[in-house]
Motif scaffolding. Sequence first.
Motif, PDB file in Angstrom:
ATOM      1  N   LEU A  72       0.689  -1.658   0.041  1.00 31.94           N
ATOM      2  CA  LEU A  72       0.419  -0.644   0.124  1.00 31.94           C
ATOM      3  C   LEU A  72       0.871   1.282  -0.294  1.00 31.94           C
ATOM      4  CD1 LEU A  72      -2.643  -1.100   2.934  1.00 31.94           C
ATOM      5  CD2 LEU A  72      -3.211  -0.781   0.672  1.00 31.94           C
ATOM      6  N   PHE A  73       1.802   1.014   0.656  1.00 34.32           N
ATOM      7  CA  PHE A  73       3.081   2.006   0.810  1.00 34.32           C
ATOM      8  C   PHE A  73       3.472   2.882  -0.252  1.00 34.32           C
ATOM      9  CE2 PHE A  73       7.107   3.566   1.452  1.00 34.32           C
ATOM     10  CZ  PHE A  73       7.201   4.567   1.762  1.00 34.32           C
ATOM     11  N   LEU A  74       3.690   1.464  -1.175  1.00 34.51           N
ATOM     12  CA  LEU A  74       4.889   1.567  -2.615  1.00 34.51           C
ATOM     13  C   LEU A  74       3.503   1.904  -3.658  1.00 34.51           C
ATOM     14  CD1 LEU A  74       6.634  -1.867  -2.191  1.00 34.51           C
ATOM     15  CD2 LEU A  74       7.653   1.244  -1.953  1.00 34.51           C
ATOM     16  N   MET A  75       2.578   1.913  -3.698  1.00 35.67           N
ATOM     17  CA  MET A  75       1.402   2.615  -4.677  1.00 35.67           C
ATOM     18  C   MET A  75       0.819   3.554  -4.474  1.00 35.67           C
ATOM     19  SD  MET A  75       0.987   1.596  -7.335  1.00 35.67           S
ATOM     20  CE  MET A  75       1.810  -0.152  -7.340  1.00 35.67           C
ATOM     21  N   LEU A  76       0.930   4.039  -3.039  1.00 30.79           N
ATOM     22  CA  LEU A  76       1.024   5.637  -2.372  1.00 30.79           C
ATOM     23  C   LEU A  76       1.583   6.413  -3.192  1.00 30.79           C
ATOM     24  CD1 LEU A  76      -1.667   7.691  -1.446  1.00 30.79           C
ATOM     25  CD2 LEU A  76      -0.122   6.878   1.023  1.00 30.79           C
ATOM     26  N   LEU A  77       3.042   6.220  -2.834  1.00 34.04           N
ATOM     27  CA  LEU A  77       4.530   6.687  -3.410  1.00 34.04           C
ATOM     28  C   LEU A  77       4.347   6.489  -5.271  1.00 34.04           C
ATOM     29  CD1 LEU A  77       7.924   5.171  -2.029  1.00 34.04           C
ATOM     30  CD2 LEU A  77       7.005   7.829  -1.925  1.00 34.04           C
ATOM     31  N   VAL A 162      -3.471  10.077 -16.222  1.00 38.04           N
ATOM     32  CA  VAL A 162      -4.082   8.353 -16.079  1.00 38.04           C
ATOM     33  C   VAL A 162      -3.414   7.408 -15.291  1.00 38.04           C
ATOM     34  CG1 VAL A 162      -5.066   6.392 -17.905  1.00 38.04           C
ATOM     35  CG2 VAL A 162      -5.473   8.882 -18.065  1.00 38.04           C
ATOM     36  N   ILE A 163      -2.192   7.009 -15.208  1.00 39.47           N
ATOM     37  CA  ILE A 163      -1.397   5.939 -14.807  1.00 39.47           C
ATOM     38  C   ILE A 163      -1.430   6.446 -13.667  1.00 39.47           C
ATOM     39  CG2 ILE A 163       1.216   5.547 -14.860  1.00 39.47           C
ATOM     40  CD1 ILE A 163       1.660   5.863 -17.449  1.00 39.47           C
ATOM     41  N   SER A 164      -0.738   7.986 -13.681  1.00 38.15           N
ATOM     42  CA  SER A 164      -1.097   7.976 -11.755  1.00 38.15           C
ATOM     43  C   SER A 164      -2.576   7.718 -11.000  1.00 38.15           C
ATOM     44  CB  SER A 164      -1.387  10.135 -10.708  1.00 38.15           C
ATOM     45  OG  SER A 164      -0.915   9.616 -10.451  1.00 38.15           O
ATOM     46  N   LEU A 165      -3.909   8.324 -11.917  1.00 33.01           N
ATOM     47  CA  LEU A 165      -4.923   7.164 -11.400  1.00 33.01           C
ATOM     48  C   LEU A 165      -4.829   5.863 -11.739  1.00 33.01           C
ATOM     49  CD1 LEU A 165      -7.574   9.662 -12.945  1.00 33.01           C
ATOM     50  CD2 LEU A 165      -6.793   9.603 -10.490  1.00 33.01           C
ATOM     51  N   LEU A 166      -4.220   4.972 -12.143  1.00 38.42           N
ATOM     52  CA  LEU A 166      -4.260   3.966 -12.413  1.00 38.42           C
ATOM     53  C   LEU A 166      -3.507   3.375 -11.208  1.00 38.42           C
ATOM     54  CD1 LEU A 166      -4.805   0.892 -13.725  1.00 38.42           C
ATOM     55  CD2 LEU A 166      -3.060   0.679 -15.006  1.00 38.42           C
ATOM     56  N   GLY A 167      -2.625   3.867 -10.684  1.00 40.03           N
ATOM     57  CA  GLY A 167      -1.722   3.783  -9.058  1.00 40.03           C
ATOM     58  C   GLY A 167      -2.534   3.689  -8.070  1.00 40.03           C
ATOM     59  N   LEU A 168      -4.095   5.090  -8.176  1.00 36.62           N
ATOM     60  CA  LEU A 168      -5.161   4.887  -7.531  1.00 36.62           C
ATOM     61  C   LEU A 168      -5.691   3.579  -7.140  1.00 36.62           C
ATOM     62  CD1 LEU A 168      -5.997   6.417  -4.764  1.00 36.62           C
ATOM     63  CD2 LEU A 168      -7.424   7.863  -6.735  1.00 36.62           C
ATOM     64  N   VAL A 169      -6.337   3.015  -8.061  1.00 39.79           N
ATOM     65  CA  VAL A 169      -7.113   2.142  -8.587  1.00 39.79           C
ATOM     66  C   VAL A 169      -6.340   0.873  -7.488  1.00 39.79           C
ATOM     67  CG1 VAL A 169      -8.141   0.419 -10.188  1.00 39.79           C
ATOM     68  CG2 VAL A 169      -7.932   2.807 -10.794  1.00 39.79           C
ATOM     69  N   THR A 170      -4.674   0.805  -8.164  1.00 37.37           N
ATOM     70  CA  THR A 170      -4.208  -0.472  -7.332  1.00 37.37           C
ATOM     71  C   THR A 170      -4.493  -0.760  -6.277  1.00 37.37           C
ATOM     72  OG1 THR A 170      -2.899  -0.540  -9.595  1.00 37.37           O
ATOM     73  CG2 THR A 170      -2.147  -2.421  -7.470  1.00 37.37           C
ATOM     74  N   PHE A 171      -4.157   0.843  -5.714  1.00 41.29           N
ATOM     75  CA  PHE A 171      -4.469   1.073  -3.882  1.00 41.29           C
ATOM     76  C   PHE A 171      -5.591   0.361  -3.523  1.00 41.29           C
ATOM     77  CE2 PHE A 171      -5.192   3.543  -0.215  1.00 41.29           C
ATOM     78  CZ  PHE A 171      -4.051   3.376   0.392  1.00 41.29           C
ATOM     79  N   LEU A 172      -6.418   0.741  -4.253  1.00 39.47           N
ATOM     80  CA  LEU A 172      -7.618   0.312  -3.528  1.00 39.47           C
ATOM     81  C   LEU A 172      -8.458  -0.997  -3.910  1.00 39.47           C
ATOM     82  CD1 LEU A 172     -10.396   3.785  -4.945  1.00 39.47           C
ATOM     83  CD2 LEU A 172      -8.833   2.785  -2.624  1.00 39.47           C
ATOM     84  N   ALA A 173      -7.811  -1.284  -4.807  1.00 34.94           N
ATOM     85  CA  ALA A 173      -7.692  -3.092  -5.226  1.00 34.94           C
ATOM     86  C   ALA A 173      -6.791  -4.271  -3.827  1.00 34.94           C
ATOM     87  CB  ALA A 173      -7.347  -3.550  -6.479  1.00 34.94           C
TER      88      ALA A 173
END
Length: 386
Positions: A72-77, A162-173
């Motif tokens: 979670l920390f890594l994907m938040l970064l 869009v790539i940044s938002l995909l990171g947010l989607v991954t964080f939530l997943a």
Amino acid sequence: MNKALIALALGGLAIGMTEFTMMGILPDIAKDLQIDIPTASNLIALYALGVVVGAPTLVAFTSSHSPRKVLLFLMLLFFVFNGIFAIAPNKLLLLTSRFVAGLPHGAFFGVGSVVAARLAKPGKEAQAISIMFTGMTIANLAGVPLGTYVGHHYSWRITYAVISLLGLVTFLALYFWMPKLEANKSNNILKQIGYFARWDAWLMVAVIAIGTGGLFAWISYIAPLVTEVSGIPADRVPLIMILIGLGMFFGNIMGGKLADTISPSKAAIASFTAMAVCLCVVFFTAHITYLAYPMAFITGMISFSIGSPLQMMLINNAKGAETFAASAGQASFNIGNTLGAYLGAVPITMGYAYNYPSLVGIVMASMGAVLAYIFLAKVVRPQMNL
């Protein structure tokens, strides 16, 4: 399919897009920032440096925390600094955010590899890891071409938003799907770093950095190879890239199954050997236009079959420091990227055609096979006989 593995695959998709889309939109970034392309290419080098720096350090300093919290920390970064990169108003912030965005790359795949192996059924560990890397193959197959199109026709900033938002989607997943696995209480920084006091750890670095350089010696110059040697029109290069991405998708799955079937070390030897053979075929047939299409698919498939076997070799060989070793493997992949591209350029600067980097690739892949065999003979087999 385990939802946690899907979350890891989403991370692979996001990371694959942020790394490889840059190559396709570099001229657009250079034009927007009013700099030349060689200067803009520092964004590629800074990301790679971030991967090499972040892979061992972030894993070492987060080793006492649960894998879920670390991921979670890594994907938040990833989310925050790719977002900053997309809106950065000046060059300093642009360069800084690009470097920091690379820090989570190796650590994510390192931690994710160990988590995937822990979640897998016995004997299916490499296949579970391959599911995570499927995200990166999908990035090359669809995400990178789409991101390049958007960046070229609209704005590169939209692509990275869009790539940044995909990171947010991954964080939530990850937040909703990743189980709360316990941290390894015996882990500590000195124990993790201590893995590199062993000679066989450096042998693994050599296997990855040299062997995978064979792939990058070829793919770094794929566009001029198919246009200038194979005679394919420039507007069909995206088709070649899609074929390579499709090959990587199937090769990644094949590599995982092969590693679980015949052992990771034997699978690595087989993949490196097959890569050398493919590159040999590419060298001698590059001038035959119609063969460029199937060879793009086949070479991409064979080359990417190596990922899961190498990750399992690292994990199996680093008891007590599995996560650190797996993440350091990602740094080694990036060293292979640099070595392959640099050495592949040597025959070009000497005036040879663009199929000659494949000769460099043949040598590097063959050396990878030899080093993997030495690892099997001197490390794996003695451990099995204990």
